[in-house]
Scaffold this active site. Structure first.
Site, mmCIF file in Angstrom:
data_model
loop_
_atom_site.group_PDB
_atom_site.id
_atom_site.type_symbol
_atom_site.label_atom_id
_atom_site.label_comp_id
_atom_site.label_asym_id
_atom_site.label_seq_id
_atom_site.Cartn_x
_atom_site.Cartn_y
_atom_site.Cartn_z
ATOM 1 C CD GLU A 86 24.941 45.143 41.272
ATOM 2 O OE1 GLU A 86 25.898 45.553 41.912
ATOM 3 O OE2 GLU A 86 23.664 45.617 41.421
ATOM 4 C CB SER A 128 23.551 41.943 42.855
ATOM 5 O OG SER A 128 24.859 41.868 42.135
ATOM 6 C CD GLU A 170 30.225 45.760 52.630
ATOM 7 O OE1 GLU A 170 29.195 45.513 51.803
ATOM 8 O OE2 GLU A 170 31.038 46.555 52.478
ATOM 9 C CB CYS A 313 27.220 56.631 50.443
ATOM 10 S SG CYS A 313 26.984 54.812 49.857
#
Ligand code: SF4
Length: 382
Positions: A86, A128, A170, A313
């Site tokens: 990234e 991203s 996910e 998180c």
């Protein structure tokens, strides 16, 4: 994620996932590989009524080994890998500014990615393309690691221990979770489920010796562990972007203004003469306000980090709940302590990540890295 674990459908998912893990552990043909997210180590002790300082990550690793997992690895390893990819993507875009829409948004929180895709589909290309650390881990485990131990990837069962149920969704997206014909991540357990399994197996975490994560997907830096706190992904990315552009390290605490809880934090980072206008938020309400401000021309940013849960998180919905008490900030501060205590605080100095590039991926954004570690954001929805 929190509501999902409290609704009937969520309850069924929980039971099925625990059963899947038991089945894998008891199947002699299957090799089990578990990865543990950064935030989990800051939160699991709360459920056991002991201070997080007293119950360590090393004891958690021993507990997982006693459950019978063949390999106990660390999602911090792929948090560092995410930063390499990234951070390189950000630098590439900054050096080809006119070809892209701005800002670039982080993509490691599925709660946020889902929100962006449904509420602001016209901006999806600004996410991203880097997959989250959970997904990068699965892709690397089923290819590089499977080859390394000479096993067909279909015999590996990859389990993640994650701070939220959104991570279960996910890995239900094939575009993200299947790179070589098999599922990269097979089962996701939330922190509370990991503790439930340990309880069922009578693992007495508090009285265990410490042990280390296994190699070669077990090394993580201080930059990786702060992925679990709001602002951490951005800070870690800036530390490495500075090195990638300038060839030398900046003080690891140089970008600490992005640390915080839910309120918007802004920072103008000077990365070797390139000014990067950054912002970090951790709630979807704050994210909406930020995007509306961008659209109204009130603010201009180059790089924005969004996490759906307050504090990131560390405050995820799958973490232990202490009588409704908000522990996200405390857990976040534990992660920053782990960063300070780590001998290595830059993702680009993770020696196992360096070996992975040397032996397998070649370099960030290479063809192989693209295939395994990135996704075309506009091609899929949740
Ligand atoms: Fe999951 Fe919340 Fe972390 Fe997003 S911020 S990945 S929803 S725990």
């Amino acid at each position: 994620g929190q509501c999902v674990t409290h609704c009937p459908v969520g309850a069924l998912t929980v039971r099925r996932d625990i059963k899947d893990v038991y089945d894998a552990l008891h199947n002699p043909d299957i090799i089990t590989v578990v990865q543990v997210a950064p935030a989990v180590r800051a939160g699991f002790a709360d459920a056991l009524g002991v201070d997080g300082e007293e119950l360590t990550q090393g004891q958690m690793v021993t507990g997982l080994k006693q459950l019978g997992f063949d390999y106990v690895f660390d999602t911090n390893f792929t948090a560092d890998l995410t930063i390499m990819e990234e951070g390189s993507e950000l630098i590439h875009k900054l050096t080809h500014r006119d070809e892209y829409a701005w800002p670039m948004f982080t993509s490691c929180c599925p709660g946020w990615v889902r929100f962006m895709k449904s509420e602001y589909p016209e901006m999806v290309d600004q996410l991203s393309t880097a997959k989250s650390p959970q997904q990068m881990f699965g892709a690397v485990a089923k290819t590089y690691f499977a080859e390394k131990i000479g096993v067909d990837p279909s015999r590996l069962h990859v389990i993640s221990v994650m701070p939220c149920s959104a991570k279960k969704y996910e890995c239900s997206v094939d575009e993200v979770n299947v790179v070589s014909g098999v599922r990269d991540v097979d089962t996701v357990l939330i922190t509370r489920e990991m503790l439930q399994i340990m309880k069922m197996d009578n693992i007495d975490l508090a009285n265990l010796e410490e042990s280390e994560f296994d190699s070669p997907l077990g090394e993580g830096t201080g930059a990786a562990v702060i992925f679990g706190a709001s602002g951490g992904v951005m800070e870690a990315a800036l530390r490495s972007a500075y090195f990638l552009l300038k060839g030398e390290n900046i003080d690891p605490d140089a970008f600490k203004e992005v640390r915080g809880f839910t309120e918007r934090r802004e920072l103008e980072a000077n990365v070797d003469g390139t000014v990067v206008r950054c912002a970090a938020v951790s709630s979807l309400g704050e994210a909406r306000e930020l995007i509306e401000d961008i659209k109204a021309g009130k603010v201009t940013y180059d790089f924005v980090e969004v996490m759906a849960c307050p504090g990131g998180c560390a405050g995820g919905g799958g973490q232990p709940i202490n009588d409704g008490e908000e522990r996200g900030a405390l857990r976040g501060s534990r992660l920053y302590q782990l960063d300070r205590d780590n001998k290595v605080r830059y993702s680009h100095e993770n020696s196992e990540v360096q070996i992975l590039y040397k032996e397998y991926l070649e370099k960030p954004l290479s063809e192989k890295s693209h295939h395994l570690l990135h996704t075309h954001q506009k091609d899929w929805v949740y």
